[in-house]
Design an enzyme around this catalytic site. Structure first.
Site, PDB file in Angstrom:
ATOM      1  N   LEU A  28      25.620 -58.633  -1.049  1.00  0.00           N
ATOM      2  CA  LEU A  28      25.193 -60.032  -1.081  1.00  0.00           C
ATOM      3  C   LEU A  28      24.335 -60.388   0.120  1.00  0.00           C
ATOM      4  CD1 LEU A  28      28.615 -61.643  -2.104  1.00  0.00           C
ATOM      5  CD2 LEU A  28      26.681 -61.106  -3.602  1.00  0.00           C
ATOM      6  N   GLY A  29      24.545 -59.685   1.227  1.00  0.00           N
ATOM      7  CA  GLY A  29      23.788 -59.956   2.451  1.00  0.00           C
ATOM      8  C   GLY A  29      24.015 -58.839   3.449  1.00  0.00           C
ATOM      9  N   GLY A  31      23.646 -57.956   7.852  1.00  0.00           N
ATOM     10  CA  GLY A  31      23.350 -58.420   9.202  1.00  0.00           C
ATOM     11  C   GLY A  31      23.608 -57.342  10.227  1.00  0.00           C
ATOM     12  N   PHE A  33      26.165 -56.892  12.092  1.00  0.00           N
ATOM     13  CA  PHE A  33      27.536 -56.393  12.150  1.00  0.00           C
ATOM     14  C   PHE A  33      27.864 -55.494  10.969  1.00  0.00           C
ATOM     15  CE2 PHE A  33      28.576 -60.743  14.165  1.00  0.00           C
ATOM     16  CZ  PHE A  33      28.031 -60.317  15.358  1.00  0.00           C
ATOM     17  N   LYS A  35      27.681 -55.474   6.352  1.00  0.00           N
ATOM     18  CA  LYS A  35      27.234 -56.057   5.091  1.00  0.00           C
ATOM     19  C   LYS A  35      28.271 -57.018   4.518  1.00  0.00           C
ATOM     20  CE  LYS A  35      24.507 -51.996   3.775  1.00  0.00           C
ATOM     21  NZ  LYS A  35      24.289 -50.959   2.740  1.00  0.00           N
ATOM     22  N   VAL A  36      27.793 -57.882   3.634  1.00  0.00           N
ATOM     23  CA  VAL A  36      28.679 -58.716   2.829  1.00  0.00           C
ATOM     24  C   VAL A  36      28.534 -58.239   1.385  1.00  0.00           C
ATOM     25  CG1 VAL A  36      29.246 -61.034   2.038  1.00  0.00           C
ATOM     26  CG2 VAL A  36      28.422 -60.684   4.375  1.00  0.00           C
ATOM     27  N   ASP A 145      27.727 -74.245  15.574  1.00  0.00           N
ATOM     28  CA  ASP A 145      26.471 -73.667  15.060  1.00  0.00           C
ATOM     29  C   ASP A 145      26.195 -74.198  13.656  1.00  0.00           C
ATOM     30  OD1 ASP A 145      24.153 -72.157  15.204  1.00  0.00           O
ATOM     31  OD2 ASP A 145      25.109 -70.339  14.429  1.00  0.00           O
TER      32      ASP A 145
END
Length: 440
Positions: A28-29, A31, A33, A35-36, A145
């Site tokens: 799904l995404g 980054g 760190f 994955k999602v 944030d």
């Protein structure tokens, strides 16, 4: 520990694999760190999003406290407008956060695609945002944030607040009753956070909610400029320009939220009493009576710095927010900004090397590169022209900006993709290459 095994050996074919009771599917995404992934409980068939965090990356970036903080914050929160954490699992190399699956995308994408919202819809979303954020505050969690990218929408168009990696808990408040870590995203950060004299997490989150409301109502940011110093000057003054067509009630509320003085800024409680806000308002009911079992997992105990610069933190996150996404420009104009720790000279040399090998010409002027498409048979206006410039955030972090002057968007996109790949910018950072929304 949990057992994670693939159903088949061919990883590149995209088959599902299993993590305990979860069947893991598509990405799904992605980054810094990890994955999602989309996941399904094989017993109940319920959908989830599993955030897979690479322990090696956590150790290398010395942000174990940030991961533990996000888990600790989410454990406290059971509200319809906050993304739910259902379970935390671990292997020797990974941490798995099993989260509520929210499939409506980011509020950022909705505004980018559709522009400003109808006032009635903006009010409904803002009511949900305030409900969720004030609930967090009541539980001692300060997000720190809040921005469009961290506000998700479910299939019914309802808000889900996400990404609590920079959040603060009561134990982070110092003896003076204030928070002191400077963090947040430049366009959304409250003026008192930039002062380095301490700030109230409630008031700073309220400011960020005001920025989000402004963008929903107008389609562009209230405080924006290509120069970060200018953005901060505008924020300090709090002089957001309110369009004439905005209703009086909305104007008055925005003004009271974007008050640069946190002591006189409207509070969450008073926002809920505001006449414009109250129209059609039905408070959400928290799910505090639900029993949730989260399996704690300790991140490796590594020595960490007591202070991390705000922009380092932003640079570590999966979605950076260094761009002026909502400037009043033609919708075909696009900018890409990404961060790097390389020195400006090396950055520009590598950009020049890459684009010349792609067949582009390069002109140097005043520390900038002008990238020009060579041998174009058509008119000058159809030839791609791009300016590359480097800005310093701090002595160890820089922002590269690619700005299209003229030419075809498709060729510009190819150029940007090549350069982002050259500098290792993840695909999830395409927030930084998003269409600019023209103010209606």
């Amino acid at each position: 520990m949990v057992f994670a095994g693939r159903q088949k050996n061919n990883k590149n074919a995209g088959e599902e694999w299993y993590l305990g009771k979860y069947e893991i599917g598509r990405t799904l995404g992605e980054g810094n760190f990890g994955k999602v992934k989309y996941a399904k409980d094989i017993q109940t068939q319920h959908s989830f999003a599993i955030k897979i965090i690479d322990k090696t990356r956590v150790i290398k970036l010395k942000i174990s406290d940030q991961i533990k903080r996000e888990i600790s914050a989410l454990k406290l929160l059971k509200h319809p407008n906050v993304v739910r954490l259902h379970e935390v699992l671990a292997s020797k190399t990974k941490i798995y956060m099993v989260l509520e699956y929210v499939n409506g995308g980011e509020l950022f994408d909705t505004i980018s695609t559709n522009g400003k919202q109808q006032e009635s819809n903006a009010r409904k979303l803002f009511q949900q945002l305030i409900d969720g954020v004030s609930y967090c505050h009541d539980r001692g969690v300060f997000h720190r944030d809040l921005k469009l990218e961290n506000v998700l929408l479910d299939a019914n168009g309802n808000i889900k607040i996400s990404d609590f990696g920079l959040s603060a808990l009561p134990e982070h408040i110092r003896e003076d009753g204030l928070l002191h870590t400077t963090c947040g995203s430049p366009n959304y950060v409250a003026p008192e956070v930039l002062s380095n004299r301490g700030y109230d997490g409630r008031a700073s989150d309220t400011w960020s909610c005001g920025v989000i409301l402004y963008v929903m109502l107008t389609g562009y940011l209230p405080f924006d400029d290509r120069n970060l110093a200018v953005i901060y000057q505008k924020i300090a003054k709090g002089d957001a320009r309110l369009p004439k067509w905005m209703s009086l009630g909305a104007k008055n509320l925005v003004k009271r939220i974007l008050d640069p003085n946190p002591k006189t800024r409207i509070t969450m409680r008073d926002i809920k009493l505001d006449e414009w806000f109250k129209e059609g308002y039905t408070p959400a009911k928290p799910n505090d009576d639900e029993v949730m079992s989260v399996q704690e997992t300790a991140v490796e105990n590594q020595e960490s710095r007591t202070y991390i610069n705000a922009f380092e933190l932003i640079g570590m996150c999966s979605s950076l927010d260094l761009s002026g996404f909502f400037e009043k420009e033609d919708v075909s104009e696009r900018k890409v900004r990404f961060t790097s720790t390389l020195l400006p000279k090396e950055l520009l040399e590598r950009i020049e090397h890459t684009v010349t090998h792609m067949g582009f010409g390069v002109e140097k002027c005043n520390g900038k590169l002008k990238i020009i498409e060579e041998h174009k048979e058509h008119s000058e206006s159809s030839r791609l022209s791009v300016t590359a410039e480097v800005f310093e955030i701090n002595p160890s972090l820089y922002v590269v900006e690619l700005r299209k002057n003229c030419g075809e968007v498709s060729i510009y996109r190819q150029l940007c993709d090549k350069l982002m790949k050259e500098f290792g910018v993840s695909s999830n950072q395409e927030h930084l290459a998003t269409k600019l929304v023209e103010a209606s």
